[in-house]
Design a protein around this motif. Structure first.
Motif, mmCIF file in Angstrom:
data_model
loop_
_atom_site.group_PDB
_atom_site.id
_atom_site.type_symbol
_atom_site.label_atom_id
_atom_site.label_comp_id
_atom_site.label_asym_id
_atom_site.label_seq_id
_atom_site.Cartn_x
_atom_site.Cartn_y
_atom_site.Cartn_z
ATOM 1 N N ALA A 13 0.823 -1.212 0.000
ATOM 2 C CA ALA A 13 0.000 0.000 0.000
ATOM 3 C C ALA A 13 0.854 1.259 0.000
ATOM 4 O O ALA A 13 0.476 2.281 -0.595
ATOM 5 C CB ALA A 13 -0.927 -0.009 1.219
ATOM 6 N N ARG A 14 2.012 1.210 0.628
ATOM 7 C CA ARG A 14 2.920 2.364 0.649
ATOM 8 C C ARG A 14 3.689 2.518 -0.655
ATOM 9 O O ARG A 14 4.149 3.611 -0.975
ATOM 10 C CB ARG A 14 3.924 2.232 1.809
ATOM 11 N N HIS A 15 3.855 1.412 -1.400
ATOM 12 C CA HIS A 15 4.656 1.450 -2.639
ATOM 13 C C HIS A 15 3.878 0.766 -3.771
ATOM 14 O O HIS A 15 4.352 -0.226 -4.346
ATOM 15 C CB HIS A 15 5.989 0.739 -2.419
ATOM 16 N N PRO A 16 2.709 1.285 -4.132
ATOM 17 C CA PRO A 16 1.859 0.564 -5.095
ATOM 18 C C PRO A 16 2.459 0.443 -6.491
ATOM 19 O O PRO A 16 2.069 -0.444 -7.249
ATOM 20 C CB PRO A 16 0.581 1.404 -5.108
ATOM 21 N N VAL A 38 8.851 -7.266 -5.775
ATOM 22 C CA VAL A 38 9.386 -5.912 -5.800
ATOM 23 C C VAL A 38 10.243 -5.767 -7.050
ATOM 24 O O VAL A 38 11.120 -6.604 -7.310
ATOM 25 C CB VAL A 38 10.221 -5.617 -4.541
ATOM 26 N N GLY A 39 10.018 -4.692 -7.813
ATOM 27 C CA GLY A 39 10.757 -4.464 -9.045
ATOM 28 C C GLY A 39 10.045 -5.085 -10.237
ATOM 29 O O GLY A 39 9.095 -5.866 -10.082
ATOM 30 N N LEU A 70 13.225 -2.054 -2.216
ATOM 31 C CA LEU A 70 12.484 -0.832 -2.517
ATOM 32 C C LEU A 70 13.355 0.414 -2.336
ATOM 33 O O LEU A 70 13.182 1.414 -3.042
ATOM 34 C CB LEU A 70 11.250 -0.728 -1.621
ATOM 35 N N ALA A 71 14.309 0.345 -1.422
ATOM 36 C CA ALA A 71 15.126 1.514 -1.108
ATOM 37 C C ALA A 71 16.341 1.656 -2.014
ATOM 38 O O ALA A 71 16.919 2.750 -2.092
ATOM 39 C CB ALA A 71 15.579 1.452 0.350
ATOM 40 N N LEU A 75 19.399 -3.072 -6.553
ATOM 41 C CA LEU A 75 18.862 -4.419 -6.381
ATOM 42 C C LEU A 75 17.750 -4.739 -7.368
ATOM 43 O O LEU A 75 17.375 -5.905 -7.509
ATOM 44 C CB LEU A 75 18.339 -4.589 -4.947
ATOM 45 N N THR A 76 17.223 -3.714 -8.039
ATOM 46 C CA THR A 76 16.085 -3.924 -8.944
ATOM 47 C C THR A 76 16.393 -3.394 -10.339
ATOM 48 O O THR A 76 16.878 -4.137 -11.187
ATOM 49 C CB THR A 76 14.829 -3.266 -8.343
ATOM 50 N N GLU A 77 16.156 -2.094 -10.580
ATOM 51 C CA GLU A 77 16.332 -1.561 -11.937
ATOM 52 C C GLU A 77 17.745 -1.767 -12.468
ATOM 53 O O GLU A 77 17.940 -2.221 -13.603
ATOM 54 C CB GLU A 77 16.000 -0.050 -11.978
#
Length: 442
Positions: A13-16, A38-39, A70-71, A75-77
């Motif tokens: 909910a904080r990072h939709p 995530v990602g 998320l931070a 780790l993602t993009e």
């Protein structure tokens, strides 16, 4: 389990735009199985929490990993990676352990509320192969593996008494050094000779290679992971699986590689103790089974009891230097760490059995055999041996979680082929280099 699901939903909910939560399966009892992602990269990790019901640390770890992903876009993009975090592989079994999760964190409370299903009801194993997998939890994980084809799978486990270690299906050179640094910074002992890896190749201190599955009987499967498992199922996709073990109660001697004086005498003692404890517990079971078999959850509690009593004598024989019948595999050279681990493991079998029998009688609501006082005495005595004889100390939850998180991130960096972060003198990725958790934190 409710808190874990609620926290994952709140994070989404904080990072939709960056996190999703989807139901990927349903447990035998009808509990939803949730995957937190995530990602949106084309490459996938699959992080599996709760494969063993009595090992809750993975639930906290997946939430911490989601927050880190998320931070940090590295780790993602930047890594073209999606993190897929299964909140629990065995939600029903995990719920049965909730009696001790609110604390106080004592060994006696843990073992009196201990639950782990019988071997054939543990969803991580494939005793009949993937095609014959019948448990809905197992089928959910297999389907996820074939859908995602992850380059890295991490199975998050918790050692109840001992130290941390990692098991790999493929080599990740340098991981042992990362584990050593992380363990030292967080004050977590490394287990240099785990019972689980007794006859497995060692890739480095506290890092071991999981051998390919082979056919074996139930006792071998339970004690040597000698059957096909969900660790190896995605191997054909190029996946490396890391089984990351984080201890709840640490014992310093499991990382003592010094020679052990009179190792044979110590092995005889450990073997004799396990045989004695198994016989005594079998006698208690024979007394309580007629009156307790009709109690709530009796079948679920009896299955692991029967498993432990089945394998106990054979395990004891396999350690005994006086038993050489041509079927026992010779033990690796016994140092202090290995002898400590075997002593802890033998007592663990007895304590788990006693804890399950205690619940069996308690839930039946009556004790015509008078077993509860005897079981209470055994549990208290054996827990005192862990605490006073081996120096077992509780490792705060925050530190357990941080240790497991950093090991997963180190495995991710190595499996993903990332260069070491510029300016990191230790070679640790910067995203896993937060200050050590204060020793007093829970």
């Amino acid at each position: 389990m409710d808190e874990l699901s609620a926290r994952a939903a709140a994070l989404v909910a904080r990072h939709p735009h960056h996190a999703r939560l989807r139901r990927v399966g349903t447990s035998r009892a009808g509990t939803p199985m949730w995957l937190l992602s995530v990602g949106r990269g084309s490459r996938h990790t699959l992080i599996v929490a709760g494969p063993h019901a009595n090992e809750p640390v993975g639930g906290a770890t997946v939430l911490r990993l989601a927050e880190r992903a998320l931070a940090d876009p590295r780790l993602t993009e930047c890594a073209d990676t999606t993190w897929n975090l299964l909140l629990s592989l065995d939600p029903d079994g995990s719920r049965r352990n909730e009696g001790w999760l609110s604390g106080p964190y004592t060994l006696g409370r843990y073992f009196r509320h201990f639950f782990r299903p019988g071997f054939l009801e543990q969803p991580e194993w494939l005793p009949d192969g993937a095609a014959g997998a019948a448990l809905p939890e197992t089928r959910t994980l297999l389907d996820l593996q074939d859908e995602l084809r992850p380059f890295l799978q991490c199975s998050l486990h918790g050692v109840d008494i001992g130290g941390g270690f990692v098991e790999l299906t493929r080599e990740l050179p340098g991981l042992d050094q990362r584990v050593a640094r992380t363990a030292a910074r967080l004050g977590v002992p490394r287990e240099l000779s785990p019972y689980d890896t007794l006859h497995w190749p060692r890739l480095g201190p506290a890092v071991y290679r999981i051998p390919p599955p082979r056919r074996g009987d139930l006792a071998a499967a339970m004690t040597e992971a000698a059957v096909e498992s969900t660790w190896y199922h995605p191997h054909r996709h190029g996946t490396v699986t890391a089984v990351v073990e984080a201890p709840m109660w640490g014992v310093s001697a499991v990382e003592d590689a010094s020679p052990a004086p009179d190792a044979d005498a110590a092995l005889r003692t450990v073997s004799r103790t396990l045989r004695h404890d198994t016989r005594r517990l079998a006698g208690i079971l024979a007394r309580v089974r007629p009156s307790a078999s009709a109690g709530p959850d009796a079948a679920r509690l009896l299955a692991p009891v029967d498993d432990y009593l089945l394998v106990g004598p054979g395990v004891a024989d396999s350690w005994d230097p006086d038993i050489r019948d041509g079927t026992n595999r010779p033990l690796p050279p016994p140092d202090t760490a290995r002898l400590t681990t075997l002593a802890l493991s033998g007592r663990r079998v007895a304590l788990r059995t006693a804890g399950l029998l205690h619940q069996l009688v308690t839930r039946a609501g009556h004790d015509p055999a008078g077993a509860l006082p005897e079981l209470d005495g055994l549990i208290d005595t054996w827990c005192a041996d862990y605490r006073d004889g081996h120096g077992a100390r509780w490792i705060p939850v925050a530190r357990q979680t941080e240790y497991q998180t950093r090991v997963v991130l180190a495995a991710f960096e190595l499996a993903a082929g990332h260069p070491r972060t510029a300016g990191s003198r230790s070679g640790e990725p910067e995203w896993s280099s937060e200050p050590a958790v204060p020793m007093h934190r829970e």
